[in-house]
Design a protein around this motif. Structure first.
Motif, PDB file in Angstrom:
ATOM      1  N   VAL A 105      -8.196  -0.268   1.814  1.00 43.30           N
ATOM      2  CA  VAL A 105      -8.797  -0.999   0.690  1.00 43.30           C
ATOM      3  C   VAL A 105      -8.132  -2.353   0.491  1.00 43.30           C
ATOM      4  O   VAL A 105      -8.800  -3.386   0.367  1.00 43.30           O
ATOM      5  CB  VAL A 105      -8.725  -0.161  -0.599  1.00 43.30           C
ATOM      6  CG1 VAL A 105      -9.144  -1.012  -1.799  1.00 43.30           C
ATOM      7  CG2 VAL A 105      -9.622   1.061  -0.491  1.00 43.30           C
ATOM      8  N   ASN A 106      -6.804  -2.378   0.474  1.00 47.48           N
ATOM      9  CA  ASN A 106      -6.094  -3.627   0.214  1.00 47.48           C
ATOM     10  C   ASN A 106      -6.264  -4.629   1.355  1.00 47.48           C
ATOM     11  O   ASN A 106      -6.411  -5.830   1.125  1.00 47.48           O
ATOM     12  CB  ASN A 106      -4.611  -3.359  -0.042  1.00 47.48           C
ATOM     13  CG  ASN A 106      -4.372  -2.579  -1.313  1.00 47.48           C
ATOM     14  OD1 ASN A 106      -5.294  -2.349  -2.091  1.00 47.48           O
ATOM     15  ND2 ASN A 106      -3.136  -2.151  -1.542  1.00 47.48           N
ATOM     16  N   TYR A 120       0.858  -1.184   0.000  1.00 45.28           N
ATOM     17  CA  TYR A 120       0.000   0.000   0.000  1.00 45.28           C
ATOM     18  C   TYR A 120       0.895   1.235   0.000  1.00 45.28           C
ATOM     19  O   TYR A 120       2.023   1.198   0.491  1.00 45.28           O
ATOM     20  CB  TYR A 120      -0.939   0.016   1.212  1.00 45.28           C
ATOM     21  CG  TYR A 120      -0.246  -0.062   2.545  1.00 45.28           C
ATOM     22  CD1 TYR A 120       0.144   1.091   3.227  1.00 45.28           C
ATOM     23  CD2 TYR A 120       0.028  -1.297   3.123  1.00 45.28           C
ATOM     24  CE1 TYR A 120       0.790   1.012   4.449  1.00 45.28           C
ATOM     25  CE2 TYR A 120       0.671  -1.388   4.342  1.00 45.28           C
ATOM     26  CZ  TYR A 120       1.049  -0.229   5.004  1.00 45.28           C
ATOM     27  OH  TYR A 120       1.701  -0.306   6.217  1.00 45.28           O
ATOM     28  N   ARG A 171      -8.819  -4.864   3.467  1.00 43.66           N
ATOM     29  CA  ARG A 171     -10.177  -5.405   3.474  1.00 43.66           C
ATOM     30  C   ARG A 171     -10.438  -6.280   2.248  1.00 43.66           C
ATOM     31  O   ARG A 171     -11.161  -7.280   2.331  1.00 43.66           O
ATOM     32  CB  ARG A 171     -11.180  -4.255   3.569  1.00 43.66           C
ATOM     33  CG  ARG A 171     -11.132  -3.574   4.935  1.00 43.66           C
ATOM     34  CD  ARG A 171     -11.790  -2.208   4.940  1.00 43.66           C
ATOM     35  NE  ARG A 171     -13.220  -2.287   4.722  1.00 43.66           N
ATOM     36  CZ  ARG A 171     -14.121  -2.552   5.665  1.00 43.66           C
ATOM     37  NH1 ARG A 171     -13.714  -2.804   6.911  1.00 43.66           N
ATOM     38  NH2 ARG A 171     -15.401  -2.578   5.394  1.00 43.66           N
ATOM     39  N   THR A 172      -9.851  -5.928   1.128  1.00 45.07           N
ATOM     40  CA  THR A 172     -10.012  -6.746  -0.077  1.00 45.07           C
ATOM     41  C   THR A 172      -9.392  -8.124   0.117  1.00 45.07           C
ATOM     42  O   THR A 172      -9.986  -9.150  -0.249  1.00 45.07           O
ATOM     43  CB  THR A 172      -9.368  -6.057  -1.292  1.00 45.07           C
ATOM     44  OG1 THR A 172     -10.019  -4.798  -1.508  1.00 45.07           O
ATOM     45  CG2 THR A 172      -9.504  -6.917  -2.541  1.00 45.07           C
ATOM     46  N   GLU A 173      -8.203  -8.164   0.706  1.00 41.67           N
ATOM     47  CA  GLU A 173      -7.506  -9.428   0.899  1.00 41.67           C
ATOM     48  C   GLU A 173      -7.991 -10.173   2.149  1.00 41.67           C
ATOM     49  O   GLU A 173      -7.917 -11.400   2.208  1.00 41.67           O
ATOM     50  CB  GLU A 173      -6.006  -9.173   1.020  1.00 41.67           C
ATOM     51  CG  GLU A 173      -5.376  -8.566  -0.234  1.00 41.67           C
ATOM     52  CD  GLU A 173      -3.949  -8.094  -0.001  1.00 41.67           C
ATOM     53  OE1 GLU A 173      -3.275  -8.678   0.886  1.00 41.67           O
ATOM     54  OE2 GLU A 173      -3.513  -7.149  -0.685  1.00 41.67           O
ATOM     55  N   GLU A 233      -5.126   3.176   0.556  1.00 45.26           N
ATOM     56  CA  GLU A 233      -4.764   1.877  -0.017  1.00 45.26           C
ATOM     57  C   GLU A 233      -4.600   0.821   1.074  1.00 45.26           C
ATOM     58  O   GLU A 233      -4.897  -0.356   0.865  1.00 45.26           O
ATOM     59  CB  GLU A 233      -3.478   1.998  -0.834  1.00 45.26           C
ATOM     60  CG  GLU A 233      -3.674   2.592  -2.210  1.00 45.26           C
ATOM     61  CD  GLU A 233      -2.467   2.374  -3.118  1.00 45.26           C
ATOM     62  OE1 GLU A 233      -1.549   1.598  -2.719  1.00 45.26           O
ATOM     63  OE2 GLU A 233      -2.443   2.965  -4.205  1.00 45.26           O
ATOM     64  N   LYS A 243     -17.899  -9.796   1.992  1.00 48.32           N
ATOM     65  CA  LYS A 243     -17.971  -8.614   1.122  1.00 48.32           C
ATOM     66  C   LYS A 243     -19.386  -8.401   0.600  1.00 48.32           C
ATOM     67  O   LYS A 243     -19.867  -7.256   0.531  1.00 48.32           O
ATOM     68  CB  LYS A 243     -16.993  -8.765  -0.038  1.00 48.32           C
ATOM     69  CG  LYS A 243     -15.533  -8.709   0.374  1.00 48.32           C
ATOM     70  CD  LYS A 243     -14.625  -9.053  -0.805  1.00 48.32           C
ATOM     71  CE  LYS A 243     -13.178  -9.157  -0.379  1.00 48.32           C
ATOM     72  NZ  LYS A 243     -12.312  -9.640  -1.471  1.00 48.32           N
TER      73      LYS A 243
END
Length: 394
Positions: free
Chosen positions: A270-271, A262, A273-275, A267, A282
């Motif tokens: 976002v990164n 990040y 929580r995305t991963e 970032e 989600k």
């Protein structure tokens, strides 16, 4: 470890699911995003059990934040072809006397039914929620798995009662539970609309359970009720909205998993929580965000709060005529592996059998593969009805 996310004691006699805090033991709610999180204190229910002489054997696998059917999408568990709940299976195999589980969307009750053990979701507020990883605060409730209703009673006698650390805890210092109430003359209703949603094997089992109640002197009648589908939709709206709000704290800053790559704080969020979240979580977050949005709040979330009251009143009226409601808890007697992108709909469809107790806070007992619901504080009636069948060796 097939059933444990963390094993704590070889001589343990009670298990605790991974959404319940145990001091210094990883408590991750089955999610990658909480990997490595070790709390500084134990849940109140765990503390009370340990003071009473129980030993925690370990933390059992749960699906990420308890959102799936029976725990199949735990980040830490091995994948199985036939889906079973970890805590329920430990009970079924006799490896522990009892287990604690958080019932938020019916996964605990479904697990008990599929493994042939008992689970009680008690009246909301009778058992402290202090020290659980909360998602849907207004309807989730810590409950008990055991091999029979006497085992449930033993644990409930220890963990139930007021806790000043929990703002949702009711004021009664102690609750008295019994499995020996007289059941002859009690009245139980079977919901036609729910029987119509299950396969023939489950339907036969529920009708057989009704016949056993009749043999014990219970009057069992079939009724037609129109609010179970509405209750399910209502609870899913409230549950997703509350979960969306509660899991917003997991961002990689203070604890748990943090994305490696990040460039700035946005970032990082976002990164991470995305991963860190799986597809089902989600989906729940997105749905919850939608029903809480400015354009949808009144029509979805606000209206659901009003519908909750209507359903509570309808159920209370029903309980003026009956002592319990007998329903299935699953549409089939086993689940098989499926892809996670199917999970949101599968869980929604199965939750029609379990949503009412979460929505309005009433108790629900699974025993012998069937579910008994009752009015608030009617746990002893439910336990005694089930005991009347368990005594017969069925």
């Amino acid at each position: 470890m097939k059933y444990y996310s963390i094993k704590l004691a070889d001589n343990g006699n009670i298990a605790v699911d991974d959404t319940i805090l145990v001091k210094d033991a990883q408590s991750a709610a089955g999610s990658h995003i909480l990997e490595g999180f070790k709390p500084l204190f134990s849940a109140e229910a765990v503390t009370r059990l340990e003071k009473a002489g129980y030993v925690v054997a370990g933390k059992t696998h749960v699906g990420e934040f308890g959102l799936d059917l029976v725990g199949e999408f735990s980040y830490y568990a091995e994948k199985e072809d036939e889906l079973k709940g970890a805590a329920a299976e430990l009970i079924a195999k006799g490896e522990v006397k009892a287990a604690l589980g958080v019932d938020m969307n019916g996964a605990t009750r479904r697990s008990a039914a599929l493994s042939g053990v008992d689970f009680l979701k008690p009246t909301y507020g009778t058992v402290s929620r202090y020290g659980i990883i909360s998602c849907a605060s207004s309807g989730e409730q810590l409950g008990v798995y055991a091999g029979d209703v006497d085992g449930i009673k033993d644990v409930m006698d220890v963990i139930a009662g007021h806790d000043e650390k929990d703002g949702t805890s009711l004021k009664d210092e102690k609750y008295n539970y019994s499995t020996e109430e007289a059941v002859a003359g009690k009245k139980v209703c079977v919901v036609k609309e729910l029987l119509d949603k299950v396969d023939e094997d489950v339907k036969k089992d529920i009708l057989a359970y009704a016949d056993k109640l009749r043999q014990a002197g219970v009057t069992v009648e079939e009724v037609s009720l129109d609010f179970f589908d509405v209750a399910n939709t209502t609870w899913q709206i409230l549950m997703t909205a509350e979960t969306c709000n509660n899991v917003s704290r997991y961002d990689g800053v203070k604890y748990g998993f943090r994305a490696e790559n990040y460039k700035n704080i946005d970032e990082l969020y976002v990164n991470t929580r995305t991963e860190g979240f799986n597809f089902l979580t989600k989906a729940v977050i997105l749905y919850g965000s939608d029903v809480l949005s400015k354009n949808r709040y009144d029509d979805c979330f606000g209206k659901s709060l009003k519908v909750r009251r209507v359903i509570s009143d309808k159920f209370a009226s029903l309980m003026e005529k009956y002592d319990a409601v007998l329903t299935p808890v699953c549409s089939k007697k086993s689940y098989v592996t499926y892809e996670i992108d199917e999970a949101f709909k599968k869980v929604f469809d199965e939750s029609v059998f379990t949503a009412v107790p979460n929505l309005i806070g009433v108790p629900a007992l699974v025993s012998g593969g069937a579910q008994l619901m009752g009015k608030a504080f009617s746990e002893s009636t439910l336990l005694s009805l089930a005991k009347s069948i368990e005594k017969g060796g069925n």
